[in-house]
Design an enzyme around this catalytic site. Structure first.
Site, PDB file in Angstrom:
ATOM      1  N   ILE A  31      -8.317 -11.873   8.622  1.00  0.00           N
ATOM      2  CA  ILE A  31      -8.459 -13.197   8.011  1.00  0.00           C
ATOM      3  C   ILE A  31      -7.120 -13.739   7.505  1.00  0.00           C
ATOM      4  O   ILE A  31      -6.974 -14.944   7.300  1.00  0.00           O
ATOM      5  CB  ILE A  31      -9.503 -13.113   6.864  1.00  0.00           C
ATOM      6  CG1 ILE A  31     -10.120 -14.469   6.584  1.00  0.00           C
ATOM      7  CG2 ILE A  31      -8.912 -12.486   5.612  1.00  0.00           C
ATOM      8  CD1 ILE A  31     -11.354 -14.394   5.691  1.00  0.00           C
ATOM      9  N   GLY A  92      -0.844   0.401  -0.005  1.00  0.00           N
ATOM     10  CA  GLY A  92      -1.200  -0.958   0.391  1.00  0.00           C
ATOM     11  C   GLY A  92      -2.629  -1.140   0.851  1.00  0.00           C
ATOM     12  O   GLY A  92      -2.999  -2.248   1.270  1.00  0.00           O
ATOM     13  N   HIS A  99      -9.709   1.590   8.600  1.00  0.00           N
ATOM     14  CA  HIS A  99      -9.382   0.546   9.567  1.00  0.00           C
ATOM     15  C   HIS A  99      -7.939   0.695  10.020  1.00  0.00           C
ATOM     16  O   HIS A  99      -7.070   1.096   9.241  1.00  0.00           O
ATOM     17  CB  HIS A  99      -9.602  -0.859   9.001  1.00  0.00           C
ATOM     18  CG  HIS A  99      -8.859  -1.128   7.725  1.00  0.00           C
ATOM     19  ND1 HIS A  99      -9.309  -0.702   6.497  1.00  0.00           N
ATOM     20  CD2 HIS A  99      -7.688  -1.781   7.491  1.00  0.00           C
ATOM     21  CE1 HIS A  99      -8.450  -1.076   5.556  1.00  0.00           C
ATOM     22  NE2 HIS A  99      -7.448  -1.725   6.134  1.00  0.00           N
TER      23      HIS A  99
HETATM   24  P1  AMP Z   1      -5.612  -3.088   3.933  1.00  0.00           P
HETATM   25  O1  AMP Z   1      -4.803  -3.829   2.909  1.00  0.00           O
HETATM   26  O2  AMP Z   1      -4.837  -2.167   4.813  1.00  0.00           O
HETATM   27  O3  AMP Z   1      -6.796  -2.424   3.277  1.00  0.00           O
HETATM   28  O4  AMP Z   1      -6.169  -4.194   4.930  1.00  0.00           O
HETATM   29  C1  AMP Z   1      -7.293  -4.964   4.672  1.00  0.00           C
HETATM   30  C2  AMP Z   1      -7.206  -6.168   5.557  1.00  0.00           C
HETATM   31  O5  AMP Z   1      -8.476  -6.777   5.595  1.00  0.00           O
HETATM   32  C3  AMP Z   1      -6.216  -7.241   5.083  1.00  0.00           C
HETATM   33  O6  AMP Z   1      -5.215  -7.429   6.086  1.00  0.00           O
HETATM   34  C4  AMP Z   1      -7.085  -8.478   4.879  1.00  0.00           C
HETATM   35  O7  AMP Z   1      -6.431  -9.671   5.252  1.00  0.00           O
HETATM   36  C5  AMP Z   1      -8.276  -8.162   5.775  1.00  0.00           C
HETATM   37  N1  AMP Z   1      -9.511  -8.823   5.419  1.00  0.00           N
HETATM   38  C6  AMP Z   1     -10.075  -8.902   4.182  1.00  0.00           C
HETATM   39  N2  AMP Z   1     -11.254  -9.546   4.259  1.00  0.00           N
HETATM   40  C7  AMP Z   1     -11.440  -9.884   5.559  1.00  0.00           C
HETATM   41  C8  AMP Z   1     -12.465 -10.565   6.276  1.00  0.00           C
HETATM   42  N3  AMP Z   1     -13.556 -11.044   5.654  1.00  0.00           N
HETATM   43  N4  AMP Z   1     -12.318 -10.738   7.611  1.00  0.00           N
HETATM   44  C9  AMP Z   1     -11.214 -10.261   8.239  1.00  0.00           C
HETATM   45  N5  AMP Z   1     -10.218  -9.605   7.625  1.00  0.00           N
HETATM   46  C10 AMP Z   1     -10.326  -9.419   6.309  1.00  0.00           C
END
Ligand code: AMP
Length: 113
Positions: A31, A92, A99
């Site tokens: 997102i 981070g 994921h």
């Molecule tokens: P991390 O910081 O490695 O845990 O990555 C989490 C990622 O999830 C971040 O890059 C966010 O931008 C992404 N994210 C959070 N909510 C959503 C969502 N609803 N749809 C897609 N990506 C998301």
């Protein structure tokens, strides 16, 4: 897990731009993209990070790696992409469902900032 954002995406309760799915994983566009291609590949089952997924479900962890490559290739960047697993808040990680970030389409520095 009922209070997990990515479990809600897997369940279809929260919308996402899904680009690939298999028995073990789904992949959707981040997102808040940090590169022209920024896709998250996640296991369908809940584990808080990639280390616990690999320990408990090595087949799903391997599928995640294979699918990440296929996604980069499908986006035109099979030859050059970055796959990132932030593991732990201090590294981070902000969403505690395992994921991988598939990033491509620009140059990346090393070491990362
Ligand atoms: P991390 O910081 O490695 O845990 O990555 C989490 C990622 O999830 C971040 O890059 C966010 O931008 C992404 N994210 C959070 N909510 C959503 C969502 N609803 N749809 C897609 N990506 C998301």
């Amino acid at each position: 897990m009922s209070d997990c954002l990515f479990c809600s995406i897997v369940a279809g309760d929260i919308p996402a731009t899904i680009v690939a799915e298999c028995e073990h994983t789904i992949a959707f566009r981040d997102i808040n993209p940090q590169a022209p291609v920024h896709i998250l590949v996640i296991p369908r089952i809940h584990h808080p990070d990639i280390a616990s997924l690999a320990a408990a479900e090595p087949v799903a962890a391997a599928a995640l790696l294979t699918d990440a490559r296929a996604i980069a290739e499908a986006e035109g960047f099979g030859h050059a992409y970055r796959l990132v697993f932030n593991t732990g808040a201090e590294a981070g990680q902000s969403v505690f469902h395992a994921h991988g970030h598939v990033l491509a389409g620009r140059e990346f520095s090393w070491p990362p900032g």
